[in-house]
Scaffold this motif. Structure first.
Motif, PDB file in Angstrom:
ATOM      1  N   UNK A   1       0.537  -1.314  -0.087  1.00 41.02           N
ATOM      2  CA  UNK A   1       0.180  -0.128  -0.328  1.00 41.02           C
ATOM      3  C   UNK A   1       0.781   1.494  -0.272  1.00 41.02           C
ATOM      4  N   UNK A   2       2.200   1.246   0.801  1.00 44.15           N
ATOM      5  CA  UNK A   2       2.463   1.911   1.317  1.00 44.15           C
ATOM      6  C   UNK A   2       4.616   1.704   1.105  1.00 44.15           C
TER       7      UNK A   2
ATOM      8  N   UNK B   1       5.959  13.328  -6.330  1.00 42.08           N
ATOM      9  CA  UNK B   1       5.287  13.008  -5.379  1.00 42.08           C
ATOM     10  C   UNK B   1       4.364  11.811  -6.584  1.00 42.08           C
ATOM     11  N   UNK B   2       4.862  11.301  -7.736  1.00 41.42           N
ATOM     12  CA  UNK B   2       4.427  10.364  -8.895  1.00 41.42           C
ATOM     13  C   UNK B   2       4.889   9.364  -8.337  1.00 41.42           C
ATOM     14  N   UNK B   3       3.989   8.359  -8.504  1.00 41.03           N
ATOM     15  CA  UNK B   3       4.452   6.888  -8.059  1.00 41.03           C
ATOM     16  C   UNK B   3       4.264   5.386  -8.815  1.00 41.03           C
ATOM     17  N   UNK B   4       4.822   4.735  -9.786  1.00 39.38           N
ATOM     18  CA  UNK B   4       3.964   3.443 -10.425  1.00 39.38           C
ATOM     19  C   UNK B   4       3.932   4.373 -11.733  1.00 39.38           C
ATOM     20  N   UNK B   5       3.653   3.651 -12.580  1.00 37.03           N
ATOM     21  CA  UNK B   5       3.687   3.769 -14.326  1.00 37.03           C
ATOM     22  C   UNK B   5       2.400   3.970 -15.070  1.00 37.03           C
ATOM     23  N   UNK B   6       1.649   3.716 -14.277  1.00 37.38           N
ATOM     24  CA  UNK B   6       0.054   3.912 -14.941  1.00 37.38           C
ATOM     25  C   UNK B   6       0.371   5.810 -13.794  1.00 37.38           C
ATOM     26  N   UNK B   7       0.241   6.174 -13.008  1.00 36.60           N
ATOM     27  CA  UNK B   7      -0.311   7.159 -12.800  1.00 36.60           C
ATOM     28  C   UNK B   7       1.151   8.490 -13.239  1.00 36.60           C
TER      29      UNK B   7
ATOM     30  N   UNK C   1       2.722  17.640  -0.948  1.00 35.72           N
ATOM     31  CA  UNK C   1       1.895  16.908  -1.671  1.00 35.72           C
ATOM     32  C   UNK C   1       1.927  16.315  -0.905  1.00 35.72           C
ATOM     33  N   UNK C   2       0.907  15.209  -2.344  1.00 34.87           N
ATOM     34  CA  UNK C   2       0.281  14.016  -2.085  1.00 34.87           C
ATOM     35  C   UNK C   2       0.901  12.769  -2.999  1.00 34.87           C
ATOM     36  N   UNK C   3       0.593  12.110  -2.464  1.00 34.10           N
ATOM     37  CA  UNK C   3       1.530  10.865  -3.240  1.00 34.10           C
ATOM     38  C   UNK C   3       0.452  10.576  -4.612  1.00 34.10           C
ATOM     39  N   UNK C   4       0.370  10.406  -5.380  1.00 36.62           N
ATOM     40  CA  UNK C   4      -0.232  10.397  -6.627  1.00 36.62           C
ATOM     41  C   UNK C   4      -0.101   8.425  -7.632  1.00 36.62           C
ATOM     42  N   UNK C   5      -0.957   7.472  -7.303  1.00 36.00           N
ATOM     43  CA  UNK C   5      -0.232   5.839  -7.840  1.00 36.00           C
ATOM     44  C   UNK C   5      -1.358   5.027  -7.948  1.00 36.00           C
ATOM     45  N   UNK C   6      -1.363   4.857  -9.364  1.00 36.75           N
ATOM     46  CA  UNK C   6      -2.757   3.985  -9.462  1.00 36.75           C
ATOM     47  C   UNK C   6      -2.003   2.532 -10.222  1.00 36.75           C
TER      48      UNK C   6
END
Length: 259
Positions: free
Chosen positions: A45-46, A174-180, A64-69
């Protein structure tokens, strides 16, 4: 005087013994924890790296908030998978967690520059760092990273390791993961990324907060061009007239490598 020298010598030995014991105990802990086997079916999850960034933003007063999908491996463009492997770990499917040739080159560079950076990390090592550690480059962290990497490689399939990495890797502030990342930079799902977009996204991974895949950065342009040209040379990217056929070929190859 002789007694004093002996006492100092004993204290030094005791201090050294305590220090070495602490290192061994600290490293030994990571032979048991974290429980890597849960990653076979559960998505984290994190990550520790995300938490590190949150503490950093808090200290700097940034909101800043983490963005992950989260997106499964099957829904990630095969061009992106190939581009990232070329950029980050071209021997991923054949090594067991460590690329010793790349590590040797990194050590030689460190010696020349008189710095301790130890680059040359594989995707498995980067995953271990992202999930459980921090960006710190001290020797003890590298030992912990090596132990966790060894456990990850022996517990998870290569395909699962790659899926996890592509979903937790940092791709911007704040951008994590390829989808985000795909949605943020190109307003499309990761499954629809073109070869050019994939090459540009892969090109920023060494320093995703400094470089962005979009824009006119000379560094990104040059590095993505190299990655793209390798993809063309290997037959990953085909001519425009055969694009659909080429994509199906790449999807089959990527699926076979993951098995």
């Amino acid at each position: 005087m002789g007694v004093l020298v002996k006492m100092v010598g004993i204290r030094i030995k005791i201090t050294a013994l305590v220090f070495i014991s602490a290192i061994l105990l600290g490293a030994g802990f990571f032979f048991i924890y974290p429980v890597v086997s849960t990653l076979k079916k559960e998505n984290p999850k994190k990550t520790s790296f995300m938490e590190y960034r949150e503490r950093e933003w808090e200290r700097e007063g940034k909101k800043i908030k983490i963005r992950q999908v989260w997106t499964p491996y099957s829904r990630i463009s095969p061009y992106l998978v190939k581009a990232v492997l070329i950029a980050e770990d071209d021997k991923f499917w054949s090594h067991e967690g460590f690329d010793f040739d790349a590590l040797q080159k990194a050590v030689e560079t460190d010696i020349k520059q008189k710095k301790f950076k130890l680059g040359g990390s594989t995707i498995s090592q980067q995953l271990a760092k992202n999930l459980y550690l921090t960006p710190s480059k001290n020797p003890l962290r590298k030992v912990k990273e090596a132990i966790i990497t060894w456990r990850i490689e022996r517990t998870l399939s290569k395909k699962r390791i790659l899926e996890l990495y592509l979903n937790v890797a940092e791709w911007g502030e704040g951008i994590f993961g390829i989808e985000a990342a795909s949605r943020h930079y190109y307003s499309k799902p990761a499954s629809d990324l073109t070869p050019e977009e994939a090459a540009r996204l892969a090109s920023v991974l060494p320093n995703p907060r400094r470089y962005k895949p979009v824009g006119d950065s000379k560094y990104v342009g040059n590095r993505s061009r190299i990655i793209y040209n390798i993809m063309v040379k290997r037959g990953i990217v085909v001519t425009e007239s055969g694009e659909i056929e080429g994509k199906e070929k790449v999807e089959k190859e990527t699926a076979n490598e993951g098995n």
